[in-house]
Design a protein around this motif. Structure first.
Motif, mmCIF file in Angstrom:
data_model
loop_
_atom_site.group_PDB
_atom_site.id
_atom_site.type_symbol
_atom_site.label_atom_id
_atom_site.label_comp_id
_atom_site.label_asym_id
_atom_site.label_seq_id
_atom_site.Cartn_x
_atom_site.Cartn_y
_atom_site.Cartn_z
ATOM 1 N N ASP A 62 0.818 -1.214 0.000
ATOM 2 C CA ASP A 62 0.000 0.000 0.000
ATOM 3 C C ASP A 62 0.851 1.263 0.000
ATOM 4 O O ASP A 62 0.517 2.235 -0.672
ATOM 5 C CB ASP A 62 -1.027 -0.001 1.132
ATOM 6 N N ASP A 63 1.992 1.281 0.710
ATOM 7 C CA ASP A 63 2.867 2.456 0.690
ATOM 8 C C ASP A 63 3.447 2.692 -0.703
ATOM 9 O O ASP A 63 3.533 3.830 -1.167
ATOM 10 C CB ASP A 63 4.018 2.312 1.691
ATOM 11 N N THR A 66 0.605 3.937 -2.930
ATOM 12 C CA THR A 66 0.287 5.314 -2.547
ATOM 13 C C THR A 66 1.330 6.275 -3.115
ATOM 14 O O THR A 66 0.980 7.315 -3.686
ATOM 15 C CB THR A 66 0.210 5.454 -1.015
ATOM 16 N N THR A 67 2.600 5.933 -2.983
ATOM 17 C CA THR A 67 3.674 6.777 -3.524
ATOM 18 C C THR A 67 3.518 6.926 -5.031
ATOM 19 O O THR A 67 3.606 8.035 -5.570
ATOM 20 C CB THR A 67 5.055 6.177 -3.198
ATOM 21 N N GLU A 70 0.454 9.058 -5.876
ATOM 22 C CA GLU A 70 0.707 10.454 -5.508
ATOM 23 C C GLU A 70 1.654 11.120 -6.503
ATOM 24 O O GLU A 70 1.468 12.282 -6.878
ATOM 25 C CB GLU A 70 1.272 10.536 -4.092
ATOM 26 N N GLN A 107 -8.306 3.361 -0.624
ATOM 27 C CA GLN A 107 -7.628 3.629 0.647
ATOM 28 C C GLN A 107 -6.504 4.649 0.444
ATOM 29 O O GLN A 107 -6.338 5.570 1.249
ATOM 30 C CB GLN A 107 -7.072 2.322 1.207
ATOM 31 N N CYS A 108 -5.738 4.510 -0.628
ATOM 32 C CA CYS A 108 -4.656 5.455 -0.920
ATOM 33 C C CYS A 108 -5.205 6.856 -1.161
ATOM 34 O O CYS A 108 -4.676 7.839 -0.632
ATOM 35 C CB CYS A 108 -3.880 5.020 -2.156
#
Length: 161
Positions: A62-63, A66-67, A70, A107-108
């Motif tokens: 997920d990180d 997300t990165t 983004e 979620q992100c």
């Protein structure tokens, strides 16, 4: 070295294990290079990523996701639209993957500013409307939370997982 699903999975795992301050510039540089490549390379890259998804525990990344999402917000909308189109076309061939990644993407997006959410939403909708009708299998595979976000860009009515 020729990329395959296994090496793609390894690269995904390595990127996911990096600290964000190291991961961000690497992904940004790779996206810059990706946008300079030809369509065949881009399609092959997306295909490899999508083929590797069933073999990784997506929630572990997920990180990383997300990165990546983004970082998309810093690019021109034509580039974002192009990348979304490539992914949507790949997902149209593998609609079962939508149910795997959709909750994680929502979620992100929750953690992003309204401005970033709006840019991504607008790019997604613009790209979706440009796809031929037969490729819009995507809409039928989105969950309720995604449809709510797409229609009003508001997570206040979306259940928290």
């Amino acid at each position: 070295m020729t990329a395959n699903s296994e090496t793609t999975e390894d690269i995904i795992q390595i990127l996911a294990n990096l600290q964000p301050y190291l991961r961000k510039p690497i992904i940004k540089n790779k996206l810059d290079k990706f946008f300079q490549e030809d369509d065949e390379f881009q399609l092959d890259t997306i295909d490899l990523i999508l083929k590797s998804l069933p073999n990784v525990t997506i929630q572990k990344y997920d990180d990383l996701i997300t990165t990546w999402i983004e970082l998309l917000t810093v690019f021109d909308t034509t580039k974002v639209n192009h990348l979304i189109r490539l992914y949507l076309e790949g997902l149209a061939k593998n609609p079962e993957l939508i149910r795997i990644i959709n909750p994680l993407i929502i979620q992100c997006l929750r953690g992003f500013s309204k401005e970033k959410q709006e840019k991504l939403r607008d790019c997604f909708l613009e790209t979706l409307f440009m796809l031929p009708f037969d490729k819009n299998v995507i809409l039928s595979n989105l969950n309720k939370d995604s449809i709510i976000w797409l229609t009003n860009n508001d997570f206040s009515n979306v259940s928290k997982k």
